[in-house]
Design a protein around this motif. Sequence first.
Motif, short mmCIF file in Angstrom:
data_model
loop_
_atom_site.label_atom_id
_atom_site.label_comp_id
_atom_site.label_asym_id
_atom_site.label_seq_id
_atom_site.Cartn_x
_atom_site.Cartn_y
_atom_site.Cartn_z
N ALA A 235 0.86 -1.19 0.16
CA ALA A 235 -0.16 -0.06 -0.05
C ALA A 235 0.78 1.41 -0.20
O ALA A 235 0.47 2.50 -0.32
N ALA A 236 2.09 1.18 0.44
CA ALA A 236 3.00 2.25 0.39
C ALA A 236 3.21 2.90 -0.96
O ALA A 236 3.69 4.04 -1.22
N THR A 237 3.29 1.93 -1.95
CA THR A 237 3.49 2.18 -3.22
C THR A 237 2.30 1.99 -4.27
O THR A 237 2.58 2.75 -5.34
N GLU A 238 1.59 1.28 -4.00
CA GLU A 238 0.55 0.83 -4.87
C GLU A 238 -0.73 1.38 -4.52
O GLU A 238 -1.19 1.00 -3.44
N PRO A 239 -1.28 2.15 -5.30
CA PRO A 239 -2.74 2.90 -5.09
C PRO A 239 -3.97 1.83 -4.84
O PRO A 239 -4.68 2.08 -3.91
N SER A 240 -3.76 0.83 -5.63
CA SER A 240 -4.67 -0.23 -5.61
C SER A 240 -4.84 -0.95 -4.40
O SER A 240 -5.84 -1.30 -3.67
N ALA A 241 -3.63 -1.31 -3.96
CA ALA A 241 -3.43 -1.97 -2.44
C ALA A 241 -3.75 -0.95 -1.43
O ALA A 241 -4.19 -1.37 -0.59
N ALA A 242 -3.41 0.07 -1.53
CA ALA A 242 -3.98 1.24 -0.57
C ALA A 242 -5.44 1.22 -0.50
O ALA A 242 -5.87 1.44 0.60
N SER A 243 -6.21 1.40 -1.58
CA SER A 243 -7.56 1.25 -1.63
C SER A 243 -8.13 -0.06 -0.97
O SER A 243 -9.17 0.09 -0.05
N ALA A 244 -7.52 -1.08 -1.32
CA ALA A 244 -8.00 -2.35 -0.85
C ALA A 244 -7.87 -2.29 0.78
O ALA A 244 -8.86 -2.76 1.78
N LEU A 245 -6.83 -1.74 1.21
CA LEU A 245 -6.44 -1.83 2.86
C LEU A 245 -7.34 -0.87 3.25
O LEU A 245 -7.93 -1.10 4.55
N ALA A 246 -7.77 0.40 2.79
CA ALA A 246 -8.71 1.21 3.28
C ALA A 246 -10.08 0.37 3.64
O ALA A 246 -10.92 0.89 4.50
N ALA A 247 -10.31 -0.37 2.56
CA ALA A 247 -11.64 -1.10 2.63
C ALA A 247 -11.92 -2.14 3.92
O ALA A 247 -12.87 -2.71 4.29
N LEU A 248 -10.70 -2.59 4.37
CA LEU A 248 -10.71 -3.61 5.56
C LEU A 248 -11.53 -3.34 6.39
O LEU A 248 -12.26 -4.46 6.98
N PRO A 249 -11.69 -2.02 6.99
CA PRO A 249 -12.57 -1.99 8.16
C PRO A 249 -14.11 -2.39 8.01
O PRO A 249 -14.91 -2.43 8.90
N LEU A 250 -14.32 -2.26 6.53
CA LEU A 250 -15.76 -2.62 6.17
C LEU A 250 -15.89 -4.06 6.54
O LEU A 250 -17.61 -4.07 6.22
N LEU A 251 -15.22 -4.98 6.83
CA LEU A 251 -15.45 -6.31 7.11
C LEU A 251 -16.19 -6.33 8.23
O LEU A 251 -16.59 -7.50 8.67
N ARG A 252 -15.83 -5.64 9.49
CA ARG A 252 -16.18 -5.54 10.54
C ARG A 252 -17.97 -6.10 10.53
O ARG A 252 -18.80 -5.29 9.90
N ASP A 253 -18.39 -7.07 11.36
CA ASP A 253 -19.70 -7.69 11.74
C ASP A 253 -20.33 -8.18 10.04
O ASP A 253 -21.16 -8.58 10.28
N CYS A 254 -19.13 -8.47 9.39
CA CYS A 254 -19.57 -9.24 8.17
C CYS A 254 -19.62 -10.77 8.52
O CYS A 254 -19.02 -11.28 9.62
N GLU A 255 -20.52 -11.65 7.98
CA GLU A 255 -20.60 -12.94 8.36
C GLU A 255 -19.72 -13.72 7.30
O GLU A 255 -19.40 -13.39 5.90
N MET A 256 -18.97 -14.83 8.17
CA MET A 256 -18.02 -15.61 7.18
C MET A 256 -17.98 -17.01 7.67
O MET A 256 -18.55 -17.37 8.76
N HIS A 257 -17.93 -17.90 6.43
CA HIS A 257 -17.99 -19.38 6.80
C HIS A 257 -16.69 -19.96 6.17
O HIS A 257 -16.30 -19.72 4.89
#
Length: 495
Positions: A437-459
């Motif tokens: 994420a330090a050099t790749e904008p796409s990786a930075a965008s994906a990392l920023a989305a990580l908190p949106l997984l809170r309270d999501c269901e997973m199996h």
Amino acid sequence: MQIGFDNGLYIQKQTENILARIERFSGKLYLEFGGKLFDDYHAARVLPGFHADGKIRLLQELRSKTEIIFTVNAGDIEKTKIRADLGISYDMEVLRLIDDISALGIGVNSVVITQYTGQPAAQGFAAKLESRGVRHYIHRPIAGYPAATEYICSDEGYGANPYIETTKPLVVVTAPGPGSGKLATCLSQVYHEYKRGVMAGYAKFETFPIWNLPLKHPVNLAYEAATADLADVNMIDPFHLEAYGETTVNYNRDVEAFPIVQTILARITGNKDFYRSPTDMGVNMAGYAIFDDEVVRRAACQEVLRRYYKAACDYKQGKGSAASLHKIENILQQLHISPADRAVAGPALERLRETGRPAAAIQLPDGRVVTGKASDLMSASSATVLNSIKALAGIQDITLIRPEVLQPILRLKIDMLGSRSSVLKVDDVLAGLAVSAATEPSAASALAALPLLRDCEMHSTQMLHTGDEGTLRKLGLRLTMEPVFPGKDLFFCVR
């Protein structure tokens, strides 16, 4: 993600009810506080809108009137009893809670070590409290407890316990887990207060079962599922029904203990009608804050399914009993639901059938279900998390982490840390993503989305080792797993 519970209304009503109970008892109340002060994720899951730290925030609102006493059973210290969700012993959990509560400006009065009979580990804990300047007391077993009420309510019974000096109108008595002696400590203090001419009161704060919901409401059945290992059973409070002609819900241990508690309070206070039912003792107002019953019902049913998978995995690993699993299976039948009603289970199993590889699925906040499978490089959980945050960030057909970032992590695991696995787990992959994420904008965008997984269901289609499971729970994912071992290694069985 819909909500059906008004947390603000809950805090308001709960505060009003506690203050009213303090006033009823001449300005001094000992409140037995059940459940978790922090991180009450069970309540947050079955009552969407409930804040996981709602109870401690409530006490923070009342901090000018509140002080806290912790109790911990000497036998639990000796056995190194563990709080399962945190993996730390009860005595260490007490120290952790003291730190966290003190940081919020809530006064901690002391720690009571109960049922002390000379256990060396309990002595060591007392010495640790002494060296850190934490006031503490020792309560020893009382002969004939709890049936010998005349002896218990005497100077040789409760009177033999040291009196804990308190200065605030609300004294919350809490513990790291069940069986820690909260009730006995409260009643001992009420005994000492009456000897000193203070007409103190006692009350109980338990969120579940919710007394003014129907007996078979999914929220109350979810509580039964959560306590299947304790064999708790919800039931109509017969004492309340007889006294007031009103149907309310309580659980077997409170109902069974009530006649003894009622007798003890009557002996201490001289008031036979101090309380007329177990429901009378409670101060819980959670039921009044539910504004969308259908949303809450659906959430509670999903919690029962999560408890079913947890019990199945525990039984598979020898950590749980067949009785607990069968009890939850019975609750599923009462609710007319099955594992097929877990939205992420079907897609994960379908991906397993398609690829022949372990798989996992995550349901995103907008309802989309994203899957991933295991590869020679990363676990199914790692792939699913990456695929999910790519979907959340709107990223397609882009490799987020270059091989030259992942390969050094893999070499470190195998060559330096001695790992037998050549598969990157979730924390390994997230570390690589953070570097990218330090050099790749796409990786930075994906990392920023990580908190949106809170309270999501997973199996997951298989049980996970503690590394992946712990990381996923830290991300806030509501994880379930098929009761299937990930391989032939025996060590997993005893972890």
